[in-house]
Enzyme design. Structure first.
Site, PDB file in Angstrom:
ATOM      1  N   THR A  12      -9.025   6.409  13.764  1.00 55.84           N
ATOM      2  CA  THR A  12     -10.203   6.854  13.019  1.00 55.84           C
ATOM      3  C   THR A  12     -11.024   5.680  12.486  1.00 55.84           C
ATOM      4  O   THR A  12     -12.254   5.754  12.394  1.00 55.84           O
ATOM      5  CB  THR A  12      -9.756   7.774  11.854  1.00 55.84           C
ATOM      6  OG1 THR A  12      -9.228   8.969  12.435  1.00 55.84           O
ATOM      7  CG2 THR A  12     -10.893   8.149  10.941  1.00 55.84           C
ATOM      8  N   THR A  89      -3.953   6.796  12.120  1.00 54.28           N
ATOM      9  CA  THR A  89      -2.957   7.057  11.071  1.00 54.28           C
ATOM     10  C   THR A  89      -1.917   8.091  11.484  1.00 54.28           C
ATOM     11  O   THR A  89      -0.836   8.151  10.896  1.00 54.28           O
ATOM     12  CB  THR A  89      -3.641   7.541   9.779  1.00 54.28           C
ATOM     13  OG1 THR A  89      -4.404   8.709  10.071  1.00 54.28           O
ATOM     14  CG2 THR A  89      -4.514   6.461   9.184  1.00 54.28           C
ATOM     15  N   ASP A  90      -2.250   8.939  12.497  1.00 54.20           N
ATOM     16  CA  ASP A  90      -1.346  10.046  12.841  1.00 54.20           C
ATOM     17  C   ASP A  90       0.079   9.575  13.115  1.00 54.20           C
ATOM     18  O   ASP A  90       1.044  10.204  12.680  1.00 54.20           O
ATOM     19  CB  ASP A  90      -1.870  10.799  14.074  1.00 54.20           C
ATOM     20  CG  ASP A  90      -3.083  11.656  13.746  1.00 54.20           C
ATOM     21  OD1 ASP A  90      -3.455  11.720  12.555  1.00 54.20           O
ATOM     22  OD2 ASP A  90      -3.647  12.265  14.670  1.00 54.20           O
TER      23      ASP A  90
HETATM   24  N1  ASP Z   1      -6.300  11.361  14.667  1.00 53.72           N
HETATM   25  C1  ASP Z   1      -6.550  10.042  14.181  1.00 53.72           C
HETATM   26  C2  ASP Z   1      -5.684   9.037  14.927  1.00 53.72           C
HETATM   27  O1  ASP Z   1      -4.492   8.952  14.666  1.00 53.72           O
HETATM   28  C3  ASP Z   1      -6.324   9.969  12.733  1.00 53.72           C
HETATM   29  C4  ASP Z   1      -6.546   8.644  12.114  1.00 53.72           C
HETATM   30  O2  ASP Z   1      -6.752   7.627  12.728  1.00 53.72           O
HETATM   31  O3  ASP Z   1      -6.505   8.628  10.893  1.00 53.72           O
HETATM   32  O4  ASP Z   1      -6.223   8.325  15.737  1.00 53.72           O
END
Ligand code: ASP
Length: 324
Positions: A12, A89-90
């Site tokens: 993200t 973050t996932d």
């Molecule tokens: N869906 C995103 C990912 O993991 C969430 C994020 O980056 O916070 O790429």
């Protein structure tokens, strides 16, 4: 001034909303993201490296190992004092833990992400990145293993997990809280990480390792399927202290008979797993059947560890020694 290599992998923190899709996708490279991190050149000398534009769910074990090789290469350069990695973050905790296990503790390695993308109000990428860089240059970060920094909180890769789908303070070390905080440019460490770090010196990884969650009335069918399709290891998020419904026991026994390690963690977010219960499917019964009880890792991290251990040894008794 210290020199930090920043490796951009996507997530993200690199995303903006695409006009056509009306949804966020990776779009910004390292140079673009760094242009929003104001005044950072007064704090550190930076080298930016674009590894890829992967959303977290597109990072897989092979890509994680490629990233590990790149981080290792950067850390070996005498002019580099630390490495910061941006990541979705996932599954950030999985990559961070893999790096923690496979890199010797030394120069700081900090993994960072963002919960809001570049098109959203309150994009948290730049502030998280500057906090991560402040952590990477801090002398007390040396030798602490891989650190995760978001929302001005410093966590150890082994302890931290993503707890909330959208909150900026989603990353929590559930048992005892963050090991430190970033306060303006300073970093204040409150405690050591909970666990001595395990170092797995390997460039290999066994990706055919699976994670199942035990639920009421579950039987052996999913385990049987994994055994017949050649899985190399299975992690089970068991109930409570580490117990499974009795219907899962035939599958578990069959897997172990086929030298497929069964690693038991808890689906509870906090607390240790232990062979307390002797009934069919209880922790003591699982241990008797040859399952490996792991006291504090969550399922996704136990899987990362098992995938790496399987690149080193193959017998269940040997595998067990890496989970003590
Ligand atoms: N869906 C995103 C990912 O993991 C969430 C994020 O980056 O916070 O790429």
């Amino acid at each position: 001034m210290k020199k930090i290599a920043i490796i951009f992998t996507g997530g993200t923190i690199s995303m903006t909303v695409d006009e056509r899709l009306k949804a966020a996708i990776p779009a910004m490279d390292g140079t673009k993201i760094m242009s929003m991190v104001t005044n950072i050149d007064q704090i550190a000398t930076l080298e930016t490296v674009d590894f890829g534009k992967y959303p977290g769910p597109h990072m897989n074990p092979q890509r994680m190992m490629k990233l590990k090789a790149l981080v290792k290469e950067k850390l070996a350069q005498p002019s580099i004092d630390g490495v910061v990695i941006t990541h979705g973050t996932d599954n950030l905790e999985e990559t961070a833990f893999l790096l923690d296990l496979t890199l010797p503790a030394g120069k700081p390695v900090v993994v960072v992400g963002a919960m809001r993308n570049g098109s959203e109000l309150g994009y948290d990428g730049p502030s998280n990145l500057s906090a991560a860089i402040c952590t990477a240059i801090h002398p007390e970060s040396y030798g602490r293993g891989v650190l995760v920094v978001l929302n001005d909180e410093v966590n150890s890769a082994r302890e931290v997990t993503k707890t909330h789908t959208m909150a900026l303070d989603t990353f929590k070390s559930l048992d005892f809280g963050p090991i430190g905080i970033v306060d303006q440019q300073d970093v204040i460490f409150y405690r050591k990480g909970l666990y001595p770090s395990l170092f797995l010196e390997t460039d290999g990884i066994e990706p055919d390792v699976h994670l199942l969650k035990a639920v009421s009335g579950m039987d052996s069918r999913l385990i049987d399927y994994l055994v017949t399709t050649g899985a190399k290891g299975i992690v089970i998020e068991a109930m409570g202290r580490g117990n499974v419904p009795p219907g899962m026991m035939p599958g578990i026994k069959k897997a172990i008979k086929n030298n497929i390690p069964i690693v038991i963690v808890s689906r509870c977010p906090k607390g240790r797993v232990l062979g307390t219960y002797g009934y069919e499917g209880g922790g003591a019964d699982l241990e008797k059947a040859g399952a490996i009880l792991v006291n504090t890792l969550n399922g996704q991290k136990a899987r990362i560890q098992l995938m790496l251990v399987l690149a080193l040894v193959s017998e269940i008794q040997q595998i067990k020694t890496y989970f003590m």
